[in-house]
Design a protein around this motif. Structure first.
Motif, PDB file in Angstrom:
ATOM      1  N   ASP A   3       0.845  -1.196   0.000  1.00  0.00           N
ATOM      2  CA  ASP A   3       0.000   0.000   0.000  1.00  0.00           C
ATOM      3  C   ASP A   3       0.885   1.253   0.000  1.00  0.00           C
ATOM      4  O   ASP A   3       2.098   1.195   0.194  1.00  0.00           O
ATOM      5  N   SER A   5       2.464   4.760   1.330  1.00  0.00           N
ATOM      6  CA  SER A   5       3.030   5.122   2.626  1.00  0.00           C
ATOM      7  C   SER A   5       3.062   6.634   2.786  1.00  0.00           C
ATOM      8  O   SER A   5       3.015   7.386   1.808  1.00  0.00           O
ATOM      9  N   ARG A  11       0.392  10.549  -0.233  1.00  0.00           N
ATOM     10  CA  ARG A  11       0.981   9.246   0.100  1.00  0.00           C
ATOM     11  C   ARG A  11       1.566   8.642  -1.183  1.00  0.00           C
ATOM     12  O   ARG A  11       1.028   8.838  -2.274  1.00  0.00           O
ATOM     13  N   LYS A  14       7.170   5.197  -1.422  1.00  0.00           N
ATOM     14  CA  LYS A  14       8.170   5.120  -0.358  1.00  0.00           C
ATOM     15  C   LYS A  14       7.846   6.004   0.841  1.00  0.00           C
ATOM     16  O   LYS A  14       8.623   6.057   1.803  1.00  0.00           O
ATOM     17  N   GLY A  15       6.740   6.739   0.791  1.00  0.00           N
ATOM     18  CA  GLY A  15       6.351   7.551   1.936  1.00  0.00           C
ATOM     19  C   GLY A  15       7.161   8.831   2.095  1.00  0.00           C
ATOM     20  O   GLY A  15       7.066   9.500   3.126  1.00  0.00           O
TER      21      GLY A  15
END
Lengths: 261, 261, 261, 261
Positions: A3, A5, A11, A14-15
């Motif tokens: 999902d 991040s 989002r 890799k967030g």
């Protein structure tokens, strides 16, 4: 496929695209506080249903702050465009379930990461242009932190002045004011994507700073002018009776809050 | 009808529209200096005809400063949008008629009043966006002025990064560097309104700060990265060998200079 | 060692650091002109000694423009942060040696390259924030170029509003106004580096646009509000009697001017 | 005491302080679309769990837009600092419950009102600096809307360039691209005030523009460069194979959306 991040939008795989990293967030800065009483009843009009006026119900603090901030790791501190911001905010006091809180009713900042942190915390932030006189230790271009030192600060948004304040120091103080000294009581609202429906999010939350480290307080005589502009109601909180002003350095950590309702 | 008044353009009936008031101008601020040697001969290419390289001819100082400034009367200090500015500039050393001078070859500031003062003084200013880590005394969001404290600073113009520097403090110092410590030797040029004609103004001037008041110096290890961008030649002065970095507070007065040629 | 190169400061080894390339400079943009008469005698106070009022001596044009511009080669056009700028300026008419000229007495722009071009040309530029309603051809978010279309424009500097204007179109026009239609008569001043001495440069110059290409003119009813702010005298030119307003697209080339005195 | 009013924070006694008024919102602007395919699988990594890749799964549109916008009443149109903004956004396609949607995965705007509208709609907006070449009808400073016309556009944030694109027109087109033409599928997230808890708001919503009015489409050859910067992942969507570019004017109304999950 894993999902997305990231603490906040956007989002991403890799967030790292989130407009803000997750708390804790660290703050060190200069804080100029101007306290006064607004017209009788003026503050109560800014409290949501279910939140009551506090004792001394018309007290207001207009606070200007020049912050350096970071998340864990502190990498933003070496790229200061991503760690420094200025803000101007208006704080009142209120009562909820028998306790007295501080509540920020209006606030302007000059960076998007600060805006996002505020919307998460329930600070109702807009963008503005904020300027504050800095104290100096050498040369003639600024006040010293001593009696007679004069500070000014201004707020503008959308190319209009909203506030001009001043503080003339008279000496030191043991307190930095009483309006903004309490746990915060904030609302977090998000309207429904269907504007005909009730809010999709409507929470009452509280939060307090942690690891607060305070420098010495300088106090003095304050002036506050608030101007009428389209798209704002700041001038409804004009001073009726000045109390005092304060300048100090503040360090603090924000690590999250608690949902009350 | 009386003539127009004002130190600089725009001149107006009462002289209050000038982009800058007349000197003296007062400055108090934080100054971050990074010194290094550029590639052999790189600095000499930036000197006008008739001006010679100095000893240690490739030495360069990149200086970031966060200033508060005012003219006589100091009214700007209470309206800090008109008194604060940041700058990044590149200084080299040179010889003229047997004396050694400092010379600013490139400089960026973030306010128009600072730009105008620079053009008057021979500082070849452009607009840029300048950010510098600030030292802190409370909290965790910034370095202390002590060994291990890390500072970053950045310069951008036209939405591109031009420079990124860092300083990691190792201790105190008696000197704040040697490149920017001398009287300045600047050129003041104005092309002829007819571009086929020689310059309408072409002067060599010198100036020195007065009433200089200096805070303690902190020194340490420095890094300097300069990037290629269209419309600039800053990257031609990339470091070849780092010397050191310095942080200090500086107060000074500018009251005019002297035409040399 | 060859000398430094570049049309304007900063001059550099390759001449690419200059804040502006050499003329010719090309302009294409939207121009909103508001014409009125100021109080009797108000304009004459803005003319330098030796320059006389014109017929209809109190006529003023406040002009807002949203420009795209380039030098030869036009590389800036693909990097539009370096080619687009907005401006607001105040033009009056005057007589010199028997001829009638236009003269810009105050002007604000929002980019440094535009500031530098102005200082070269004798336009007394400061930085400001300028916004203009744009006409639209689709959708509901803006006026059409037809009777009833309403345009607004604003000027701010140093976080304060200086001017708010409006134009409500009534139809088309053969003229775009009479105040800004003439050769310009400008002063180019540079104070001596020794402030006790006379100006180092003090010229009277004239210039005209070349290769002017004009779009259709739309005219209508205009309003102009000018506000008092510290450090400016714009409000001394407040309207006494409105004349009309105009909107048109303009293309032009600037290739230099002529020194008159 | 009546409750607070206003569509969005800050809610206030009269509801006039909200950073944005309630929908409907009207838009008229210039839209530059660059379509390409990213590396195989690159787009799928940007879809939340439960949302599937569409046919032609790696297709991406980078869109630059220069908008004028207003709410009902349109008062912002005469105060254009509050109605104009520019944006750059990245759109991909996806499938959800058997239908194909467009989805904005990254977006930058240059005004706070646009930021707030986006957070309401599920556009994950940050602040950026966006510039786009404008077509011209007079003069030499810009492209005509005809074969050979060249347009550039750039995105920067935090003083770094993130994207540079170009479009060279080859002619007209019946389509303006296929990636951004569908109903939007957006996520609206708000983390819990207690960061250890699940999101306080996590919705999947859809929305479509209404009353869409489209100008003629110009198409041509496109280039897209995306740069690595700290705090972003835009460069993970670099082009692998260009498709085409488009320029057109667009008018549209946003009146709300529908919650899907």
């Amino acid at each position: 496929m894993p999902d997305l991040s990231g603490f906040f939008a956007p989002r991403s795989p890799k967030g790292r695209a989130s407009i803000i990293p997750a708390p804790p967030w660290y703050y060190s800065g200069d804080v100029l506080t101007l306290e006064y009483r607004a017209a009788p009843g003026a503050v109560a009009a800014w409290l949501p249903t279910g939140v009551e006026p506090a004792d001394d119900p018309d007290a207001v603090a207009v606070v200007f702050a020049d912050w350096q901030s970071s998340s864990d790791g502190g990498g933003e501190l070496l790229d200061p465009v991503r760690s420094q911001y200025k803000e101007c905010f208006v704080v009142v006091r209120c009562r909820y379930h028998g306790e007295t809180f501080s509540r920020c009713v209006l606030i302007w900042v000059d960076k998007d990461f600060a805006l996002a942190r505020g919307w998460f915390q329930g600070y109702p932030k807009k963008l503005g242009s904020i300027w504050m006189t800095r104290p100096v230790t050498v040369g003639r271009a600024g006040p010293r932190l001593e009696a007679g030192g004069r500070f000014g600060a201004t707020l503008a948004a959308n190319d209009r002045r909203l506030a001009e304040v001043s503080l003339t120091l008279t000496g030191s103080s043991v307190t930095g004011g009483f309006v903004n000294a309490l746990p915060m009581l904030h609302s977090r609202w998000m309207p429904s994507i269907d504007p005909s429906q009730p809010d999709a999010l409507s929470e009452l939350v509280t939060m307090s700073s942690q690891d607060v480290e305070l420098g010495p307080v300088y106090t003095g005589d304050a002036t506050v002018e608030l101007f009428d502009v389209p798209g704002d109601e700041l001038s409804a909180l004009r001073p009726y009776e000045m109390i005092a002003g304060y300048w100090r350095q503040v360090g603090a950590t924000f690590a999250g809050g608690t949902k009350l309702a």
